[in-house]
Design a protein around this motif. Sequence first.
Motif, mmCIF file in Angstrom:
data_model
loop_
_atom_site.group_PDB
_atom_site.id
_atom_site.type_symbol
_atom_site.label_atom_id
_atom_site.label_comp_id
_atom_site.label_asym_id
_atom_site.label_seq_id
_atom_site.Cartn_x
_atom_site.Cartn_y
_atom_site.Cartn_z
ATOM 1 N N ALA A 100 6.984 14.804 0.799
ATOM 2 C CA ALA A 100 5.591 14.992 0.381
ATOM 3 C C ALA A 100 5.373 14.404 -1.003
ATOM 4 N N MET A 101 6.328 14.615 -1.906
ATOM 5 C CA MET A 101 6.195 14.067 -3.254
ATOM 6 C C MET A 101 6.388 12.554 -3.252
ATOM 7 N N GLU A 102 7.212 12.039 -2.347
ATOM 8 C CA GLU A 102 7.354 10.596 -2.230
ATOM 9 C C GLU A 102 6.032 9.957 -1.837
ATOM 10 N N ALA A 103 5.298 10.617 -0.925
ATOM 11 C CA ALA A 103 3.995 10.099 -0.499
ATOM 12 C C ALA A 103 3.007 10.114 -1.665
ATOM 13 N N ILE A 104 3.071 11.167 -2.474
ATOM 14 C CA ILE A 104 2.201 11.244 -3.658
ATOM 15 C C ILE A 104 2.554 10.135 -4.640
ATOM 16 N N ASP A 105 3.848 9.932 -4.865
ATOM 17 C CA ASP A 105 4.294 8.877 -5.781
ATOM 18 C C ASP A 105 3.766 7.525 -5.337
ATOM 19 N N LYS A 106 3.852 7.243 -4.042
ATOM 20 C CA LYS A 106 3.369 5.966 -3.513
ATOM 21 C C LYS A 106 1.871 5.809 -3.756
ATOM 22 N N SER A 107 1.124 6.877 -3.504
ATOM 23 C CA SER A 107 -0.331 6.828 -3.656
ATOM 24 C C SER A 107 -0.741 6.680 -5.121
ATOM 25 N N VAL A 108 -0.177 7.525 -5.976
ATOM 26 C CA VAL A 108 -0.625 7.511 -7.377
ATOM 27 C C VAL A 108 -0.078 6.298 -8.124
ATOM 28 N N SER A 109 1.031 5.732 -7.670
ATOM 29 C CA SER A 109 1.541 4.519 -8.317
ATOM 30 C C SER A 109 0.533 3.387 -8.182
ATOM 31 N N GLN A 110 -0.069 3.284 -7.003
ATOM 32 C CA GLN A 110 -1.097 2.270 -6.787
ATOM 33 C C GLN A 110 -2.297 2.516 -7.694
ATOM 34 N N LYS A 111 -2.724 3.778 -7.772
ATOM 35 C CA LYS A 111 -3.897 4.115 -8.577
ATOM 36 C C LYS A 111 -3.628 3.922 -10.062
ATOM 37 N N THR A 112 -2.425 4.270 -10.493
ATOM 38 C CA THR A 112 -2.075 4.090 -11.897
ATOM 39 C C THR A 112 -1.992 2.612 -12.259
ATOM 40 N N ALA A 113 -1.408 1.807 -11.347
ATOM 41 C CA ALA A 113 -1.324 0.365 -11.583
ATOM 42 C C ALA A 113 -2.714 -0.240 -11.678
ATOM 43 N N ASP A 114 -3.610 0.197 -10.809
ATOM 44 C CA ASP A 114 -4.973 -0.317 -10.836
ATOM 45 C C ASP A 114 -5.672 0.075 -12.138
ATOM 46 N N ALA A 115 -5.442 1.310 -12.584
ATOM 47 C CA ALA A 115 -6.035 1.769 -13.847
ATOM 48 C C ALA A 115 -5.489 0.967 -15.020
ATOM 49 N N ASN A 116 -4.184 0.725 -15.028
ATOM 50 C CA ASN A 116 -3.586 -0.060 -16.111
ATOM 51 C C ASN A 116 -4.145 -1.481 -16.138
ATOM 52 N N GLN A 170 -4.842 -12.813 -9.855
ATOM 53 C CA GLN A 170 -3.490 -12.894 -9.304
ATOM 54 C C GLN A 170 -2.571 -11.862 -9.959
ATOM 55 N N PHE A 171 -2.738 -11.696 -11.274
ATOM 56 C CA PHE A 171 -1.900 -10.756 -12.016
ATOM 57 C C PHE A 171 -2.157 -9.316 -11.558
ATOM 58 N N ARG A 172 -3.436 -8.965 -11.323
ATOM 59 C CA ARG A 172 -3.773 -7.641 -10.808
ATOM 60 C C ARG A 172 -3.050 -7.381 -9.486
ATOM 61 N N GLN A 173 -3.108 -8.351 -8.594
ATOM 62 C CA GLN A 173 -2.476 -8.202 -7.287
ATOM 63 C C GLN A 173 -0.967 -8.045 -7.414
ATOM 64 N N ALA A 174 -0.375 -8.799 -8.331
ATOM 65 C CA ALA A 174 1.073 -8.711 -8.540
ATOM 66 C C ALA A 174 1.470 -7.340 -9.068
ATOM 67 N N ASN A 175 0.684 -6.794 -9.986
ATOM 68 C CA ASN A 175 0.988 -5.468 -10.530
ATOM 69 C C ASN A 175 0.917 -4.390 -9.458
ATOM 70 N N ILE A 176 -0.086 -4.466 -8.607
ATOM 71 C CA ILE A 176 -0.227 -3.482 -7.536
ATOM 72 C C ILE A 176 0.912 -3.623 -6.532
ATOM 73 N N GLN A 177 1.282 -4.874 -6.215
ATOM 74 C CA GLN A 177 2.408 -5.097 -5.309
ATOM 75 C C GLN A 177 3.697 -4.547 -5.912
ATOM 76 N N LEU A 178 3.882 -4.767 -7.216
ATOM 77 C CA LEU A 178 5.090 -4.272 -7.883
ATOM 78 C C LEU A 178 5.139 -2.749 -7.864
ATOM 79 N N ALA A 179 3.999 -2.105 -8.084
ATOM 80 C CA ALA A 179 3.953 -0.642 -8.045
ATOM 81 C C ALA A 179 4.356 -0.137 -6.669
ATOM 82 N N ASP A 180 3.896 -0.819 -5.622
ATOM 83 C CA ASP A 180 4.250 -0.422 -4.260
ATOM 84 C C ASP A 180 5.746 -0.612 -4.012
ATOM 85 N N LEU A 181 6.283 -1.738 -4.475
ATOM 86 C CA LEU A 181 7.714 -1.996 -4.298
ATOM 87 C C LEU A 181 8.560 -0.977 -5.061
ATOM 88 N N GLU A 182 8.106 -0.597 -6.244
ATOM 89 C CA GLU A 182 8.849 0.398 -7.023
ATOM 90 C C GLU A 182 8.879 1.736 -6.288
#
Length: 276
Positions: A100-116, A170-182
Amino acid sequence: MIFIAISGSFMPQLALSNPLLEPSPLPLQAPAFDKIVTSDYEPAFEEAIRLKLAEIAGIADNSEPPTFDNTIMALERAGQSLQRVEAIFYTVFAAQGDSAMEAIDKSVSQKTADANNSIYLNEKLFGRLREIYEKRATLGLDEEANRLLEIYYLDFVRSGAELSVANKVQFRQANIQLADLESQFTAALRGASKAGALIVDSPKALDGLSAGEIDMAAEQATAEGQRGKFLIPLQNTTQQPSLAALTDRSTREQLFTNSVKRAERGDSNDSREIIT
């Protein structure tokens, strides 16, 4: 274990139903873990991100000329609620995270990357920062303040602030992809560490460990549905602590191999493709 000590004054009334966002009654604002449930985390992240972006917008849209205080120090003060939520969530996640926490991490990582992305690629905000940076020699800043200004400027530049409009996309997309990979990597490593635990059939294989350690290994095996066996879980290091005490060569070899090859076993937890 480090927690952020924050006063409750920044908390909006609408957030007071969430224990992650309300002031803690404990010393130094230490988290009240007994009041936090897993379902609190994602709403807390969303609200904390919203608050930080609102604070950042206030800095960027300030009609007054940029100064060290209304820009750099304002950036230092922004996002305290998000810092707190992140500190609490990732401390718990590291200690006892589950699916459950892994799913939260995946979701909020995307949102945090987008905010950054929204912060570091904000042209008005970077314009204020750059104006202060370019005249830093005339501001009479002390060594600490000057270094803080330099760090902020370099962080923004290295986070894409000077890229062209096309490259920022392109940089925005790369950051979001990196957050997902992390997030994928974290989940794979956690799964691989659990699956790589050493399980043996006889206490003889654990010669060198204390009686208490062997009893603990039996309890951990039972907890994993392996009653009558003995389990040594992997810790997040290459060299496992038990290697120093175990006297059976084959047991040491198996434990070492399980540790160094934990995420290279060709299963669903294999992280090599993610890393590539």
